[in-house]
Enzyme design. Structure first.
Site, PDB file in Angstrom:
ATOM      1  N   PRO A   1       0.842  -1.203   0.000  1.00 50.28           N
ATOM      2  CA  PRO A   1       0.000   0.000   0.000  1.00 50.28           C
ATOM      3  C   PRO A   1       0.870   1.244   0.000  1.00 50.28           C
ATOM      4  O   PRO A   1       1.994   1.218   0.479  1.00 50.28           O
ATOM      5  CB  PRO A   1      -0.760  -0.116   1.321  1.00 50.28           C
TER       6      PRO A   1
ATOM      7  N   SER B   1       7.017   5.141   9.477  1.00 47.87           N
ATOM      8  CA  SER B   1       7.188   4.089   8.474  1.00 47.87           C
ATOM      9  C   SER B   1       5.915   3.279   8.286  1.00 47.87           C
ATOM     10  O   SER B   1       4.996   3.324   9.108  1.00 47.87           O
ATOM     11  CB  SER B   1       8.362   3.186   8.851  1.00 47.87           C
ATOM     12  N   LYS B   2       5.896   2.539   7.199  1.00 50.07           N
ATOM     13  CA  LYS B   2       4.740   1.688   6.913  1.00 50.07           C
ATOM     14  C   LYS B   2       4.518   0.711   8.056  1.00 50.07           C
ATOM     15  O   LYS B   2       3.403   0.357   8.380  1.00 50.07           O
ATOM     16  CB  LYS B   2       5.005   0.877   5.642  1.00 50.07           C
ATOM     17  N   ARG B   3       5.622   0.295   8.654  1.00 49.59           N
ATOM     18  CA  ARG B   3       5.515  -0.691   9.729  1.00 49.59           C
ATOM     19  C   ARG B   3       4.856  -0.098  10.976  1.00 49.59           C
ATOM     20  O   ARG B   3       4.425  -0.826  11.849  1.00 49.59           O
ATOM     21  CB  ARG B   3       6.890  -1.251  10.074  1.00 49.59           C
ATOM     22  N   ASP B   4       4.782   1.219  11.059  1.00 50.26           N
ATOM     23  CA  ASP B   4       4.126   1.813  12.222  1.00 50.26           C
ATOM     24  C   ASP B   4       2.639   1.464  12.250  1.00 50.26           C
ATOM     25  O   ASP B   4       2.015   1.499  13.308  1.00 50.26           O
ATOM     26  CB  ASP B   4       4.336   3.333  12.248  1.00 50.26           C
TER      27      ASP B   4
END
Ligand code: GLU
Length: 509
Positions: free
Chosen positions: A17, A265-268
């Site tokens: 995404p 970050s996306k991982r957040d």
């Protein structure tokens, strides 16, 4: 010399995404293009097949459409430089890799992944990092170290190879960045990046530069994480003989976590209490769902406005900008160098401001599906009146329910803490008398109710709080809620009396 036509591109890789920072990059490109009457292009950079994620391209397009960005050329609409998907441009890149081989700025390398890994490990054990470049390439397996006939044999036999750029020795490579100014890098710090692989596909660097050139891109506006790649890109323009057509670079400041500690970050994901994606996304493998701004109730105009301000400011006090106003005011000069901290509260504030710009009728339309789901049956007129009373108190449409449920459903229980604090021994007697007054009113409107209560207080020598707090508890079930008189007016006399009587019969101290 005539000014080059402004042509910018948003060039995401469909590896998952789109991050909200990616939406900001697209937005800044769009604003810059529109401000200068130029073109905004969508190019999909999908040469890294190992990282390809099905559905990501559709997601990117849907997200950008949702925030109101429209393209002049791109994967979905075509254009003079079509195709715009790099996997469909496969046949274009090889000739440029070959041109670099011929002019001596690139070479074949045959080191296997296993061999490279072994060297890397060995260097690491000596606390060094391995870099395939000016200092090490002489001891590796490539067309600079192997005899020409060996190279030919390997190529003829179909052995796997990569083509690497030959970074020059001891040269200052200068990137002129519109945001950061002159960035100069010593070439010995750069590595001989892979440009092309024997599977026939270019890497990001080669494909990106070739496409920017062929698509006549005038300005490359992208995230700061690409700044380290810029010197390599500058060298590629030079070695391909395109120096005079090189686009201008503008590397946007990073989007930081709210505490300023590191990149958002996306991982957040949802860990920080706000979405990092424009739209909800379900991971194709883990099936984990990450929330999106759209599904969380954000209005696209608010998202555009808040993203515009994450890294840019107009230099005035104005905070609310329509897309048209942003286009007029936008300039690269006013983009900050330092990272922009994401402010979740400010994001909600923007949404609130855009929400209250909507008419009661528009809000009704947005709120209605929720009421249906809750099984509420009411007239449009009543719902709109409810909305007009509570609209100032919400940041999101779904919060309308939290603020207004008691307009549709009478309280079935009473908040314990509120009862403890607000329900006094004499409350039943006071409220019974007040209810009798209400029954005698010929009209039941906010103004008249207000006057009746005032008179009652005066006569009984009671304070406002003594009456109103208990009354609120009977109507709402807690000590929260909007203006009491407007609320009673809308509920009507019968319902008001019913709720008062019910509370008197139910609340036991
Ligand atoms: N494909 C790169 C990305 O995913 C594009 C970087 C650039 O704009 O050059 O962000």
């Amino acid at each position: 010399m005539t000014e080059k036509r402004v042509r910018v591109r948003f060039a995401p890789s469909p590896t998952g995404p789109l991050h909200i920072g990616g939406v900001r990059t697209a937005l800044y490109n769009y604003l810059f293009a529109k401000k200068h009457g130029g073109d905004f292009i969508l190019r999909i950079e999908d040469t890294d097949q190992a990282r390809y994620v099905p559905g990501a391209e559709e997601y990117i397009f849907e997200a950008l459409t949702w925030v109101g960005l429209t393209f002049d050329e791109g994967v979905h609409i075509g254009g003079a430089c079509a195709p715009y998907r790099q996997s469909e441009r496969k046949s274009i890149y090889k000739q440029y890799a070959e041109a670099l081989l011929q002019n001596g700025h690139a070479y074949y390398a045959f080191d296997t992944p296993g061999e490279l890994e072994a060297i890397r490990k060995k260097q690491e054990s000596q606390k060094q990092t391995f870099q395939y470049g000016p200092l090490t390439r002489g001891s590796m397996k490539n067309s600079l170290t192997l005899p020409a006939e060996d190279v030919k044999k390997k190529l003829d036999s179909g052995e796997a190879f990569v083509i690497r750029i030959k970074i020059p020795d001891n040269e200052d490579v200068v990137v002129n960045d519109l945001i950061r100014g002159v960035v100069s890098v010593q070439s010995n710090q750069l590595d001989d990046k892979v440009l092309f692989k024997s599977n026939g596909l270019p890497t990001y660097h080669l494909a990106n530069v070739v496409d920017d050139y062929l698509m006549k891109i005038s300005h490359v506006i992208r995230g700061e994480e690409w700044l380290p790649s810029a010197p390599l890109h500058v060298l590629l323009y030079k070695y391909l003989g395109w120096e005079n057509d090189m686009p201008q670079f503008a590397h946007l400041p990073l989007l930081l976590k709210p505490d300023g500690n590191g990149k958002l970050s996306k991982r957040d994901g949802d860990r920080l209490g706000f979405p990092v994606f424009p739209l909800q996304w379900e991971d194709t493998v883990s099936k984990e769902v990450s929330s999106g701004y759209r599904e969380s109730g954000y209005i696209p105009e608010a998202v555009v406005n808040l993203l515009a301000f994450l890294g840019w400011n107009p230099g005035t006090e104005q905070e609310l900008f329509s897309m048209e106003e942003l286009i007029q005011s936008f300039s690269i000069d006013r983009i900050n160098k330092s990272g922009a901290k994401f402010d979740a509260e400010k994001a909600k504030w923007y949404n609130h401001r855009y929400l209250i710009k909507k008419t009661d009728e528009e809000l009704l339309e947005l709120f209605f599906p929720m009421l249906i789901k809750k099984g509420i049956c009411s007239t449009d007129d009543y719902i709109q009146k409810v909305i007009s009373i509570v609209r100032e108190r919400v940041n999101f449409v779904h919060e309308l329910w939290d603020q207004a449920h008691f307009f549709f459903i009478a309280p079935e229980s009473y908040d314990e803490k509120a009862v403890k604090e607000k329900w006094k021994e004499n409350s039943p007697a006071i409220l019974t008398e007040l209810a009798d007054r209400f029954k005698n009113l010929t009209e039941f409107t906010a103004g008249i109710i207000h006057n009746a209560v005032q008179e009652f207080l005066k006569e009984k020598q009671l304070g406002m709080g003594q009456v109103m707090n208990a009354l609120r508890l009977t109507i709402v079930g807690s000590s929260a809620g909007p203006d009491m008189f407007k609320m009673l007016d809308l509920l009507g006399m019968e319902e008001t009396i019913r709720r008062i009587e019910r509370a008197i019969n139910t609340i036991k101290k």
